[in-house]
Write a protein that holds these residues in place. Structure first.
Motif: not given
Length: 607
Positions: A132, A134, A145, A147, A158, A173, A178
């Motif tokens: 991830k 972020v 977020i 991928d 997102t 994460p 989280w």
């Protein structure tokens, strides 16, 4: 219960499940090392990229404002965060590395700006972890977020995680959950930022799942091993994944550290569990999240400008001080072992964002931006001597380096004279070991770290026909038809676990997108002998804590017999250690999630 589709039916055995597929290697390859440098200008809204050894291979990317640059997804992409421009740009770096245990393969293309951008109020902290990416939007009260696997394929989609209040913080994460920084509810005047008070576990939608852990003036974060560490007024707050969610521990600053100082910047080592952080203007601390002493202090002769850890040799770090001297730091001994003058002085007086040099590691070298000179300097990390300079122009400031060393096939487009490098290659070390012929004395214990990463099952690609060229290729030289090979591998690959992530001692299984997590410790290895006369080794890990439905034992087979990063693996799991060793027909197989379907086909065809 997780289902690997285990069978007690014993086929007249051919190798440990997958050996039919992997009995050849290719020697038509060459080794290539390439580091690509991305430099943001301090004043102009642009990024300059070039190949370190061939700086005439050069590209320019326009931005909206000054950029902080991050190489993410193992360097497959570069993210340009423009805090003052309220925008985030994404660049395909053009370099992709795939690990194969004893070596990596490298794919090289030209870098390319992705068309999609993120916009929002003051993006700042970026975290790249566990697949991830972020990005916190400090004045928006949320994080976006992305991928990492999708980003490596040029897709920017997102998911937004809301925060209770807008503040200068981050979201990260942890295992299957989280954590987010939390700001005080107290009112503030004008544009003054709210006080940051701690870190809180949350669900994917931002809903709190636990209490706020105190961390006053929280700032700076990094991952190393199983831990996230973040700087606080009280000390360093650490977080790791636990069976019931994130587990927190505060490492208080000891009394022998200089009073009144704190840590606000942290770097995590990728190859040993340790952090390097700042401590006041003239100090650094080496932080061990597990063993005491947790803090070891290094005082510098002048104020610190920037520092970096060497990913290739975790023992060493490098720090530039305002007198223009670069220092080599032995992390284990906690002492400076060498120093050399590398640029003119840059005072730390003035604004935090004034143009000053920045460091980035590039294999055996350190790439250092030098804004006053308009250069990127190349410095040998062993001797600290300058090996060359690259004229960039303007005021080169923030810098990121991606790339490394890998194998490419001769005749597949690799061109040493230019930058149109489209290539891929395969080799798996000693072919006899790979085929299952080795001595007991060659076997060595292996850590779970050999299998760390984000992995995808290949079973869906068998089902949808993507792997059909593999069965046709096998039939050309094998003893079965393409359809018979497909039937054989259908039994072998079948599983309902589409994805596995391994981080530290934590393994997470995904079935229909739902996670199941547990911690595992090493439980030795077992040698299996097959009817053909060759052998295989399974490296076994036993569950300690975790979800009740997670299997008690994991047995990895990847054709290796000593420590090396796995390029793919076959996994057996269940609650009966001995019975698992009898399973020889079903071996769910996993490749890195970063690989595209056609790349997996290419991998299999090369075996």
């Amino acid at each position: 219960m997780l289902r690997s589709i285990a069978s007690t039916t014993a086929l007249a055995l051919i190798l440990s499940g997958h050996a039919l597929a992997e009995e050849t290697t290719h020697d038509d390859h060459e080794s290539v090392t390439l580091y690509r440098v991305f430099v943001g200008d301090h004043a102009d809204p642009k990024i300059t990229a070039f190949d370190l050894d061939k700086p005439d291979n050069r590209w320019t990317f326009e931005t909206k404002g000054q950029s902080k640059l991050y190489g993410v997804g193992e360097g497959a992409a570069v993210v340009a965060v423009q805090s003052d421009g309220d925008q985030v740009n994404f660049i395909d770096s053009g370099i992709s590395l795939q690990s194969h245990g004893d070596h990596s393969d490298i794919d090289i293309e030209e870098p390319e700006a992705l068309g999609e951008t993120l916009t929002g109020p003051r993006p700042f902290h970026l975290i790249d972890h566990a697949g991830k990416v972020v990005i916190n939007f400090d004045r928006g009260g949320y994080a976006e977020i992305v991928d990492a696997h999708d980003l490596s394929e040029g897709e920017v989609e997102t998911v937004r995680m809301p925060q209770a209040r807008a503040h200068h913080g981050y979201v990260a994460p942890i295992g299957t959950g989280w954590v987010t920084s939390v700001a005080s509810d107290a009112p503030v005047e004008g544009d003054k930022a709210p006080e940051r008070v701690g870190l809180q576990p949350v669900a994917a939608d931002g809903t709190p799942t636990g209490e706020v852990e105190t961390c006053t003036a929280i700032h700076g974060e990094a991952f190393s091993g199983a831990y996230l560490a973040t700087g606080c007024k009280e000390g360093i707050l650490t977080v790791k994944a636990g069976s019931n969610g994130p587990e927190f521990a505060m490492l208080e600053y000891p009394s022998d550290l200089p009073a009144g100082e704190t840590t606000g910047t942290l770097i995590g080592s990728k190859s040993m569990q340790v952090f390097l952080g700042n401590y006041g203007a003239k100090g650094l601390v080496v932080v061990d999240p597990v063993d005491e002493p947790h803090f070891r202090y290094v005082e510098l002769p002048f104020r610190r400008i920037d520092f970096a850890l060497d990913p290739a040799n975790a023992r060493f770090g490098y720090v530039l001080t305002e007198d223009g001297t670069l220092h080599k730091l032995d992390v284990l001994k906690t002492e400076v072992t060498d120093s050399a003058k590398v640029t003119e002085p840059y005072s730390m007086d003035g604004d935090w964002n004034d143009p000053r040099p920045r460091l980035a590691m590039a294999g055996d070298e350190i790439a250092m931006s030098d804004p006053k000179a308009g250069l990127v300097r190349r410095i040998a990390k062993e001797t600290l001597e300058e090996t060359g300079t690259i004229e960039v122009g303007g005021m080169p400031y923030n810098i990121a380096v991606v790339g490394g060393s890998g194998m490419v096939h001769e005749g597949e487009g690799h061109d040493h004279s230019g930058h149109d490098h489209s290539a891929h290659a395969h080799s798996h070390g000693d072919p006899q070991i790979y085929k299952g012929y080795f001595e007991d004395s060659q076997i060595k214990d292996r850590p779970l770290a050999d299998y760390a990463g984000d992995w995808q099952s290949v079973y869906p690609y068998l089902q949808d026909g993507t792997l059909d060229p593999v069965w046709e290729h096998k039939a050309e030289a094998g003893e079965m038809t393409a359809e018979e090979y497909k039937d054989y591998y259908t039994t072998g690959y079948r599983t309902d676990v589409e994805r596995i992530t391994i981080e530290g001692d934590t393994v997470t299984f995904y079935r229909d997108g739902k996670p199941l997590t547990a911690q595992y410790s090493y439980d030795g290895y077992e040698i299996l002998t097959y009817e053909k006369g060759n052998r295989g080794v399974r490296f076994i890990f036993e569950k300690g804590e975790g979800d009740a439905e997670a299997p008690q034992f994991l047995q990895f087979a990847d054709h290796g017999i000593f420590p090396a990063k796995a390029s793919h693996y076959h996994l057996y799991w269940g609650d009966d250690r001995a019975k698992l060793l009898e399973e020889l027909t079903n071996w769910p197989t996993y490749y890195p999630s970063s690989l595209k379907p056609d790349e997996i086909v290419s991998e299999m065809l090369a075996h």
